[in-house]
Design an enzyme around this catalytic site. Structure first.
Site, PDB file in Angstrom:
ATOM      1  N   CYS A   4       0.678  -1.246   0.100  1.00 31.63           N
ATOM      2  CA  CYS A   4      -0.058   0.037  -0.066  1.00 31.63           C
ATOM      3  C   CYS A   4       1.047   1.216   0.108  1.00 31.63           C
ATOM      4  O   CYS A   4       1.490   1.503  -1.091  1.00 31.63           O
ATOM      5  CB  CYS A   4      -0.926  -0.114   1.132  1.00 31.63           C
ATOM      6  SG  CYS A   4      -2.287   0.946   0.869  1.00 31.63           S
TER       7      CYS A   4
ATOM      8  N   HIS B 204      -3.854  -5.409   1.258  1.00 33.20           N
ATOM      9  CA  HIS B 204      -3.569  -5.799   2.676  1.00 33.20           C
ATOM     10  C   HIS B 204      -3.885  -7.220   2.850  1.00 33.20           C
ATOM     11  O   HIS B 204      -4.961  -7.744   2.265  1.00 33.20           O
ATOM     12  CB  HIS B 204      -4.210  -4.855   3.700  1.00 33.20           C
ATOM     13  CG  HIS B 204      -3.645  -3.576   3.611  1.00 33.20           C
ATOM     14  ND1 HIS B 204      -2.757  -3.237   4.272  1.00 33.20           N
ATOM     15  CD2 HIS B 204      -4.421  -2.137   2.958  1.00 33.20           C
ATOM     16  CE1 HIS B 204      -2.521  -1.795   3.953  1.00 33.20           C
ATOM     17  NE2 HIS B 204      -3.638  -1.341   3.360  1.00 33.20           N
TER      18      HIS B 204
END
Length: 592
Positions: A395, A506
């Site tokens: 991310c 994630h």
């Protein structure tokens, strides 16, 4: 079936006689009420009768409220109740995406799993994600409301009919209509006097839910008598009447050694101790907003020659790190150590087999921190001089690994463009809260090594969007199968030598098969655990991989429930009268 709620005793005798009669009458009343309650402790399905809402509050932060709620969710679910967790307001950068694309705190997602229900936005209507010392992004009902300074946010809460209070009330109402029991979690200390007028998460929420309150204290911190008795003393009479039990948490040693302490607290507070819960090890539940105690923060550098079978992974612990739970599954693998590095004086990454840049709530600030602390230089040296080590970005970490980060509107500080670390060829542009990506996704790995074609799954939470700079290739091919936008897209990026790669996904390492293949790609093959053998044989079977993952989580929740079930006398909750009287407890008996 006698109604004794209005029993009164009057006398014209002197005060001594009056007091004696009152005590006798109160004793008789208690025995009648106890008998009466025993007849009503089972519902129509034969289950213990419990309140519609149970609130778990703390004497301070980090006393174990989240874990207690998780344990209660599984215990009550085991008893046949439909249970839902609820935390009106959570402050954490550790978040999760629901099936319908809403963002909630990771702790509430874990509690929902323990309760055997699907996580929804109603379980955490307000999520505050700190982006600086005084400001945060406000997630309201699962969607970003914007970035606010603390003063501005609190001004909004102080309004009786604010959006925040309405969201909390609406979410709680929906949960109570759908589930038998709602388990509420408080925040910090429930007796913060300076925050009472803006409280939405402690007694304000308990009042909305008409919840019985359990107070949790952490004996490991010492001062447990001051914690409990002081907290009870600071509560208003109405708040005190809601507290039906106390849990002494994290006791090290023989709990019977605290028997005298239990008596002292019960005598001083007139509230029963539900149990003294021993400190536990070996049970792995996602943390709410801080690294678990067993995590290694700034440990001594590894000596690979002394432990030739151990794989060492470094995670750079950024000031605004988010979703650190992404890497906890790696630390549970055999022959694997995960070190979180923050302020180590010697910035030498050479002993590590991989270095991971995690997610961040303030990417540009944290990238600047990497440079000021010397980690950027150490990373560059690690990548250029190493032969086998990998650099991985998740991310925000992926964004830092690119060529540049453009922030024309100044969402992460002053407007401008910042040079990235340059490990992969991507350009990232920060966009406003309205364009925030929130979705679950699955797919396959495209990195041309032993990870290629391995199935992956997880969820995305990010403001910025990244575009590949040719000839850079994506690291994964993802899709939102079963959702409206059922299309494929390339995710992340990989360097030409395959040693640097990143993803927006994630939960990537939650997948047992991908996790083990990643570790094997770092150095040789690791011993297989029995539980993962089938996943290795069916390497591209996403459903089987998820079953292995879920089985591991189920085992952890069951172990947690067993630990608390063995320590708590939860029958005391179902037998507690709804109103705890003042002095002689509002029974109608009046004494001085």
């Amino acid at each position: 079936d006698m109604d004794l709620s209005h029993l009164t005793v009057t006398t014209r005798s002197n005060a001594v006689v009056c007091a004696a009669v009152a005590v006798c009458a109160w004793t008789i009343l208690q025995r009648f009420q106890a008998f009466h309650r025993l007849k009503l402790t089972k519902d129509s399905k034969g289950r213990r009768k419990l309140p519609k809402a149970i609130a778990v509050f703390g004497t301070a932060t980090d006393v174990g409220k989240s874990i207690v709620c998780t344990a209660l969710c599984r215990i009550l679910s085991d008893e046949g109740y439909s249970v839902a967790p609820f935390k009106a307001q959570n402050m954490s950068n550790n978040s999760f995406v629901t099936l319908d694309g809403h963002e909630i705190g990771r702790a509430q997602a874990a509690q929902a799993e323990a309760a055997r229900c699907e996580p929804t936005r109603d379980m955490n209507p307000v999520l505050l994600k700190p982006s600086s010392d005084t400001g945060c992004q406000v997630i309201l009902s699962g969607k970003p409301l914007g970035n606010l300074e603390a003063r501005e946010y609190f001004r909004n809460i102080e309004q009786r009919h604010s959006k925040v209070r309405l969201a909390v009330k609406t979410a709680l109402s929906r949960l109570q209509e759908k589930y038998d029991i709602v388990v509420l979690e408080g925040a910090g200390s429930c007796a913060e006097l300076n925050l009472k007028d803006r409280d939405v998460v402690n007694f304000s929420a308990a009042e909305l839910a008409d919840a019985d309150v359990i107070l949790v204290a952490d004996i490991e911190k010492c001062g447990v008598f001051a914690q409990v008795i002081g907290t009870i003393d600071l509560l208003t009479p109405a708040e005190r009447r809601r507290v039906k039990g106390i849990i002494i948490n994290k006791f090290r040693g023989d709990p019977s050694m605290f028997d005298d302490g239990v008596k002292i607290i019960e005598q001083r507070t007139k509230i029963p101790i539900l149990g003294v819960v021993p400190y536990f090890r070996g049970i792995h539940i996602d943390s709410e907003d801080a690294l678990p105690r067993e995590a290694k923060l700034d440990p001594a550098p590894p000596n690979p020659s002394a432990h030739s079978n151990t794989i060492y992974i470094a995670v750079l612990y950024l000031p605004h790190i988010s979703n650190f739970t992404d890497f906890l599954p790696l630390s549970k693998e055999p022959n694997t150590e995960v070190h979180y590095l923050q302020h180590r004086i010697v910035k030498d990454l050479r002993p590590y087999h991989a270095v991971i840049l995690p997610g961040s709530k303030n990417v540009r600030f944290d990238l600047d921190w990497l440079r000021k602390e010397g980690w950027a230089e150490a990373l560059s040296s690690y990548y250029k001089t190493g032969k086998r080590g990998q650099v991985v970005g998740i991310c925000g970490g992926l964004q830092m690994m690119g060529r540049e980060i453009a922030d024309p509107m100044g969402y992460d500080g002053a407007p401008g463009t910042m040079e990235g670390l340059g490990f992969v060829g991507i350009h990232t542009e920060m966009k406003g809260p309205g364009s925030k990506t929130l979705r679950r996704a699955s797919g396959t790995c495209l990195i041309p090594n032993s990870l290629c074609k391995t199935a992956v799954s997880g969820y995305e939470i990010h403001l910025g969007s990244s575009s590949l700079i040719p000839p850079t290739a994506p690291a994964f091919l993802l899709n939102c199968s079963g959702q409206e936008d059922d299309i494929d897209w390339g995710d992340g990026a990989v360097s030409p030598d395959n040693r640097a790669w990143g993803s927006y996904l994630h939960g990537l390492f939650d997948s047992p098969n991908f996790r083990r293949k990643f570790l094997s790609s770092l150095r040789g093959n690791l011993p297989s655990e029995i539980g993962y053998k089938y996943a290795e044989e069916k390497e591209n079977d996403v459903d089987m991989d998820l079953q292995v993952q879920l089985a591991d989580k189920e085992a952890q929740y069951n172990a947690l429930a067993s630990h608390f079930r063995n320590s708590l006398d939860l029958a005391k909750i179902s037998l507690m009268p709804k109103e705890v009287p003042k002095e002689v407890h509002n029974s109608g008996i009046q004494t001085k």
